[in-house]
Design a protein around this motif. Structure first.
Motif, mmCIF file in Angstrom:
data_model
loop_
_atom_site.group_PDB
_atom_site.id
_atom_site.type_symbol
_atom_site.label_atom_id
_atom_site.label_comp_id
_atom_site.label_asym_id
_atom_site.label_seq_id
_atom_site.Cartn_x
_atom_site.Cartn_y
_atom_site.Cartn_z
ATOM 1 N N TRP A 16 0.850 -1.195 0.059
ATOM 2 C CA TRP A 16 0.053 0.167 -0.040
ATOM 3 C C TRP A 16 0.912 1.241 -0.014
ATOM 4 C CZ3 TRP A 16 -4.985 0.602 -0.890
ATOM 5 C CH2 TRP A 16 -5.750 1.841 -0.520
ATOM 6 N N SER A 17 0.428 2.352 -0.604
ATOM 7 C CA SER A 17 1.110 3.485 -0.787
ATOM 8 C C SER A 17 0.147 4.798 -0.340
ATOM 9 C CB SER A 17 1.788 3.734 -2.106
ATOM 10 O OG SER A 17 2.090 5.162 -2.379
ATOM 11 N N GLU A 18 0.566 5.430 0.605
ATOM 12 C CA GLU A 18 -0.348 6.521 0.760
ATOM 13 C C GLU A 18 -0.322 7.680 0.011
ATOM 14 O OE1 GLU A 18 0.418 7.995 4.866
ATOM 15 O OE2 GLU A 18 0.447 6.051 5.893
ATOM 16 N N ARG A 19 0.908 7.894 -0.871
ATOM 17 C CA ARG A 19 0.783 8.569 -1.666
ATOM 18 C C ARG A 19 0.091 8.415 -3.036
ATOM 19 N NH1 ARG A 19 6.052 12.679 -1.447
ATOM 20 N NH2 ARG A 19 6.551 12.359 0.515
ATOM 21 N N GLU A 21 -2.617 6.849 -2.727
ATOM 22 C CA GLU A 21 -3.865 6.775 -2.112
ATOM 23 C C GLU A 21 -4.363 8.306 -2.263
ATOM 24 O OE1 GLU A 21 -6.517 6.009 1.667
ATOM 25 O OE2 GLU A 21 -4.114 5.975 1.937
ATOM 26 N N GLN A 22 -3.534 8.989 -1.955
ATOM 27 C CA GLN A 22 -3.695 10.493 -2.069
ATOM 28 C C GLN A 22 -4.034 10.920 -3.709
ATOM 29 O OE1 GLN A 22 -0.312 13.111 -0.880
ATOM 30 N NE2 GLN A 22 -1.375 14.967 -1.495
ATOM 31 N N THR A 54 1.915 14.351 -5.871
ATOM 32 C CA THR A 54 2.131 13.823 -4.483
ATOM 33 C C THR A 54 3.556 13.694 -4.023
ATOM 34 O OG1 THR A 54 2.181 11.398 -4.944
ATOM 35 C CG2 THR A 54 0.163 12.706 -4.676
ATOM 36 N N TYR A 56 5.474 11.454 -5.293
ATOM 37 C CA TYR A 56 5.822 10.007 -5.522
ATOM 38 C C TYR A 56 6.906 9.978 -6.799
ATOM 39 C CZ TYR A 56 5.140 4.780 -5.944
ATOM 40 O OH TYR A 56 5.079 3.497 -6.065
ATOM 41 N N GLU A 96 3.507 -1.137 -5.666
ATOM 42 C CA GLU A 96 2.854 -0.461 -4.614
ATOM 43 C C GLU A 96 1.442 -0.257 -5.399
ATOM 44 O OE1 GLU A 96 5.834 1.581 -1.909
ATOM 45 O OE2 GLU A 96 5.340 2.634 -3.743
ATOM 46 N N ALA A 98 -2.726 1.758 -4.659
ATOM 47 C CA ALA A 98 -3.760 2.096 -3.673
ATOM 48 C C ALA A 98 -5.098 2.067 -4.383
ATOM 49 C CB ALA A 98 -3.681 3.665 -3.479
#
Length: 115
Positions: A16-19, A21-22, A54, A56, A96, A98
């Motif tokens: 999973w990647s929060e960036r 996801e953003q 983001t 990334y 990765e 999201a």
């Protein structure tokens, strides 16, 4: 569900990647707020540009979008049955991902390989 699908097809798991996801959430929100459904953002951006914003740093990137599915199972099933979406979910080069369900049942999955 994505990693189980990948494992069933002999592919490695992705993290999973929060960036990511953003970026996915922002695109889902953009589509709802501006009344469109496309891989191109309301500002003309593509997935690579949205993810780069983001912070990334990516070497490989892909995106799946869907609208109207009522559950994660339903959207994953539809994508698995679509050759292009299925190909994205099984890409060997991604590490990765999201997946978000945005307002209005707009789904966005982003898969990437960081540099």
């Amino acid at each position: 569900m994505l990693n189980q699908f990948r494992a069933d097809q002999g592919r490695a798991a992705v993290g999973w990647s929060e960036r990511l996801e953003q970026a996915a959430a922002g695109h889902a929100r953009d589509m709802l707020e501006n009344g469109f459904f496309s891989h191109t953002g309301s500002d003309g951006s593509d997935i690579g540009q949205r993810v780069a914003r983001t912070g990334y740093k990516w070497c490989y990137i892909a995106e799946n979008i869907a609208r109207g599915q009522r559950s994660l199972y339903e959207v994953m099933d539809r994508w698995a049955a679509s050759s292009g979406h299925r190909r994205n979910m099984l890409l060997r080069d991604v590490r990765e991902f999201a997946l978000v369900e945005g307002p209005g049942r707009i789904w966005v999955m982003v898969l990437a390989q960081p540099c």
